[in-house]
Design a protein around this motif. Sequence first.
Motif, PDB file in Angstrom:
ATOM      1  N   GLU A  48      23.262 103.810  38.641  1.00  0.00           N
ATOM      2  CA  GLU A  48      21.998 103.107  38.472  1.00  0.00           C
ATOM      3  C   GLU A  48      21.546 102.425  39.747  1.00  0.00           C
ATOM      4  N   VAL A  49      22.508 101.825  40.462  1.00  0.00           N
ATOM      5  CA  VAL A  49      22.101 101.089  41.661  1.00  0.00           C
ATOM      6  C   VAL A  49      22.817 101.533  42.923  1.00  0.00           C
ATOM      7  N   GLY A  50      23.643 102.559  42.789  1.00  0.00           N
ATOM      8  CA  GLY A  50      24.366 103.014  43.955  1.00  0.00           C
ATOM      9  C   GLY A  50      25.077 104.317  43.657  1.00  0.00           C
ATOM     10  N   PRO A  51      25.742 104.895  44.645  1.00  0.00           N
ATOM     11  CA  PRO A  51      26.440 106.148  44.412  1.00  0.00           C
ATOM     12  C   PRO A  51      27.565 105.995  43.404  1.00  0.00           C
ATOM     13  N   GLY A  52      27.984 107.113  42.863  1.00  0.00           N
ATOM     14  CA  GLY A  52      28.991 107.097  41.809  1.00  0.00           C
ATOM     15  C   GLY A  52      30.259 106.346  42.145  1.00  0.00           C
ATOM     16  N   CYS A  53      30.607 106.363  43.434  1.00  0.00           N
ATOM     17  CA  CYS A  53      31.901 105.775  43.766  1.00  0.00           C
ATOM     18  C   CYS A  53      31.954 104.263  43.638  1.00  0.00           C
ATOM     19  N   ILE A  54      30.821 103.605  43.525  1.00  0.00           N
ATOM     20  CA  ILE A  54      30.924 102.167  43.344  1.00  0.00           C
ATOM     21  C   ILE A  54      31.066 101.830  41.864  1.00  0.00           C
ATOM     22  N   GLY A  55      30.908 102.845  41.012  1.00  0.00           N
ATOM     23  CA  GLY A  55      31.168 102.645  39.594  1.00  0.00           C
ATOM     24  C   GLY A  55      30.129 101.778  38.903  1.00  0.00           C
ATOM     25  N   GLN A  56      30.534 101.188  37.783  1.00  0.00           N
ATOM     26  CA  GLN A  56      29.645 100.272  37.080  1.00  0.00           C
ATOM     27  C   GLN A  56      29.641  98.966  37.836  1.00  0.00           C
ATOM     28  N   ARG A  57      28.503  98.297  37.834  1.00  0.00           N
ATOM     29  CA  ARG A  57      28.461  97.014  38.530  1.00  0.00           C
ATOM     30  C   ARG A  57      27.887  95.946  37.632  1.00  0.00           C
ATOM     31  N   GLU A  58      28.397  94.756  37.793  1.00  0.00           N
ATOM     32  CA  GLU A  58      27.889  93.624  37.027  1.00  0.00           C
ATOM     33  C   GLU A  58      27.546  92.487  37.960  1.00  0.00           C
ATOM     34  N   PHE A  59      26.542  91.726  37.584  1.00  0.00           N
ATOM     35  CA  PHE A  59      26.171  90.560  38.387  1.00  0.00           C
ATOM     36  C   PHE A  59      26.014  89.349  37.488  1.00  0.00           C
ATOM     37  N   VAL A  60      26.717  88.286  37.825  1.00  0.00           N
ATOM     38  CA  VAL A  60      26.549  87.039  37.084  1.00  0.00           C
ATOM     39  C   VAL A  60      25.334  86.335  37.666  1.00  0.00           C
ATOM     40  N   ILE A  61      24.397  85.967  36.798  1.00  0.00           N
ATOM     41  CA  ILE A  61      23.184  85.302  37.280  1.00  0.00           C
ATOM     42  C   ILE A  61      23.387  83.794  37.171  1.00  0.00           C
ATOM     43  N   PRO A  62      23.306  83.094  38.292  1.00  0.00           N
ATOM     44  CA  PRO A  62      23.503  81.643  38.225  1.00  0.00           C
ATOM     45  C   PRO A  62      22.412  81.016  37.364  1.00  0.00           C
ATOM     46  N   THR A  63      22.818  80.114  36.480  1.00  0.00           N
ATOM     47  CA  THR A  63      21.870  79.562  35.520  1.00  0.00           C
ATOM     48  C   THR A  63      20.696  78.831  36.169  1.00  0.00           C
ATOM     49  N   GLU A  64      20.914  78.181  37.324  1.00  0.00           N
ATOM     50  CA  GLU A  64      19.779  77.463  37.946  1.00  0.00           C
ATOM     51  C   GLU A  64      18.629  78.396  38.247  1.00  0.00           C
ATOM     52  N   VAL A  65      18.966  79.643  38.559  1.00  0.00           N
ATOM     53  CA  VAL A  65      17.932  80.609  38.923  1.00  0.00           C
ATOM     54  C   VAL A  65      16.974  80.874  37.760  1.00  0.00           C
ATOM     55  N   ILE A  66      17.511  80.859  36.543  1.00  0.00           N
ATOM     56  CA  ILE A  66      16.680  81.238  35.386  1.00  0.00           C
ATOM     57  C   ILE A  66      16.374  80.089  34.444  1.00  0.00           C
ATOM     58  N   LYS A  67      16.912  78.911  34.716  1.00  0.00           N
ATOM     59  CA  LYS A  67      16.842  77.864  33.696  1.00  0.00           C
ATOM     60  C   LYS A  67      15.429  77.483  33.266  1.00  0.00           C
ATOM     61  N   ASP A  68      14.462  77.606  34.174  1.00  0.00           N
ATOM     62  CA  ASP A  68      13.104  77.238  33.794  1.00  0.00           C
ATOM     63  C   ASP A  68      12.454  78.248  32.866  1.00  0.00           C
ATOM     64  N   LEU A  69      13.057  79.425  32.780  1.00  0.00           N
ATOM     65  CA  LEU A  69      12.445  80.459  31.960  1.00  0.00           C
ATOM     66  C   LEU A  69      13.159  80.663  30.636  1.00  0.00           C
ATOM     67  N   LEU A  70      14.225  79.912  30.426  1.00  0.00           N
ATOM     68  CA  LEU A  70      15.038  80.130  29.225  1.00  0.00           C
ATOM     69  C   LEU A  70      14.340  79.641  27.963  1.00  0.00           C
ATOM     70  N   ALA A  71      14.397  80.452  26.940  1.00  0.00           N
ATOM     71  CA  ALA A  71      13.821  80.081  25.651  1.00  0.00           C
ATOM     72  C   ALA A  71      14.779  79.185  24.885  1.00  0.00           C
ATOM     73  N   ASN A  72      16.059  79.435  25.106  1.00  0.00           N
ATOM     74  CA  ASN A  72      17.066  78.695  24.377  1.00  0.00           C
ATOM     75  C   ASN A  72      18.032  78.117  25.385  1.00  0.00           C
ATOM     76  N   LYS A  73      18.106  76.791  25.453  1.00  0.00           N
ATOM     77  CA  LYS A  73      18.925  76.210  26.527  1.00  0.00           C
ATOM     78  C   LYS A  73      20.373  75.976  26.134  1.00  0.00           C
ATOM     79  N   THR A  74      20.765  76.420  24.943  1.00  0.00           N
ATOM     80  CA  THR A  74      22.172  76.202  24.621  1.00  0.00           C
ATOM     81  C   THR A  74      23.009  77.462  24.766  1.00  0.00           C
ATOM     82  N   ILE A  75      22.395  78.607  24.532  1.00  0.00           N
ATOM     83  CA  ILE A  75      23.179  79.851  24.624  1.00  0.00           C
ATOM     84  C   ILE A  75      23.646  80.097  26.045  1.00  0.00           C
ATOM     85  N   ILE A  76      22.727  79.848  26.983  1.00  0.00           N
ATOM     86  CA  ILE A  76      23.100  80.050  28.381  1.00  0.00           C
ATOM     87  C   ILE A  76      23.221  78.679  29.023  1.00  0.00           C
ATOM     88  N   ARG A  77      24.382  78.425  29.629  1.00  0.00           N
ATOM     89  CA  ARG A  77      24.637  77.090  30.158  1.00  0.00           C
ATOM     90  C   ARG A  77      24.505  77.065  31.686  1.00  0.00           C
TER      91      ARG A  77
END
Lengths: 306, 160
Positions: free
Chosen positions: A277-306
């Motif tokens: 999806e984002v790179g050649p096959g050899c990097i495999g599956q990738r995951e990214f943790v999104i820091p909450t400060e980045v999205i906190k103003d857009l969150l609909a529910n402030k308890t599920i994501i801390r």
Amino acid sequence: MVEKRKLEEWKKQYEQIEVPKELDKMLTDIITKEEQVMVLKDKKERKREIMKKVMKGFTGAAVAVCMIVTVGVNVSPVFAQSIAEIPGMEGLVKVLTLKQYDVEKDKSEAHISIPEIKGLENKELQKTLNEELAKEGEASYEHFLEEIKDYEGVEGETARLAMNVDYEVLADNEDVFALRVNQTEIVASANVETKFYVVDKKADKIITLPELFTSDGYIKVISENIISQMKKQMEEDESLVYWIDDEMGGNFTSIAKDQAFYINKDGKLVISFNKYEVGPGCIGQREFVIPTEVIKDLLANKTIIR
Amino acid sequence: MNKQITRQVVIDYILQNKASLYRVAYMYTKNKEDALDVVQDTVCKVLSTYHTVTEETAIKTWIYKVVIHTAIDTIRKRSKYIYTDEIETTDNEKIRRDRYQNVDLHEALRQLDDQERALVTLRYFEDLKIQEVAKVLDLNINTTKTKLYKTLKKLKIEME
């Protein structure tokens, strides 16, 4: 000199390290696959082609289910909406292995774990989830049996197929239950399909990515954060490649509106990308943790994501 | 005038030297399955990034560098498995392990660290020149010579 003779002796042993016959086929496979990837100009087209190859052999019904679940939305919108909503609950959720298929035939093997959820207070929700999980698991098993027919009577080390379905509880607390089901299929190289089931326990429903936010702005914000993480990772590891600056075009610029995701046990949003999806096959599956400060103003529910 | 690195040049090199790539990987992983994985990852990475290499003569050392880097990464990730002569299984994996065919070689090199292992393998088993070994390991030539000498001493002492 003793020293020199020892070295020569070791060198002889080194040269006798047997090079397996599978190596040839494996190399030709990667080279051809990467070639096919390169030839397609449009990156989206690339991905579609590869997904098609990965999906080959699935029966029609299984493809429909798989595609609905994997294309971004964790479970199909239709499915998510049909869940009855019953207010609040706590309780201990257990995930057990309902059924385990262990199959070995000639050189092929499959280990398929079908999970079953127990302890969700909303029994309707639980039942629907379990039915979906069982259906998926059985479909994987059927698929394996189909594929293995192609290998009947084929000689040689290279005739092997392996399939692995396992699951992992990613989070289980008052607010959220998140389950990951991985299907790994190995024919020369490994392809992994991952599905996430994320349940909002307080609202008693399965969560989709757009529902977490108050507006579509989350798409841009998250994408930008991911791109900066990618750049940093590439700086730290020179063998890592993400398609963000490729002259060939078709670079990753944005997540999908319903990109695959889950919420981890720390209450953080994690975005997941499949292989290719984002790179050649050899990097495999990738995951990214999104820091909450980045999205906190857009969150609909402030308890599920801390 | 340097010949332009084409994909074909890289592929040709890989196919001609596949045994070396495998054996170098094997010196780290000590089993077939992981060694194959390492080679697979290496080839994949190499095919994605070859445009960063500016001259044909650099291909060799660069590919060795990638395979060693990948091998070390791989064994670190899998350090949860203990490599003994017994076969270990987890719930959802069956790893076929071949017994060491070359006990002498692996026994002797067991005490070396990752870099020392690379030094010996590249210089004495893959017959790379000292300058090439230095390039692969990102060291200067004198440091390479010194470390190599120290490594040999280490091995000799163990043998006595």
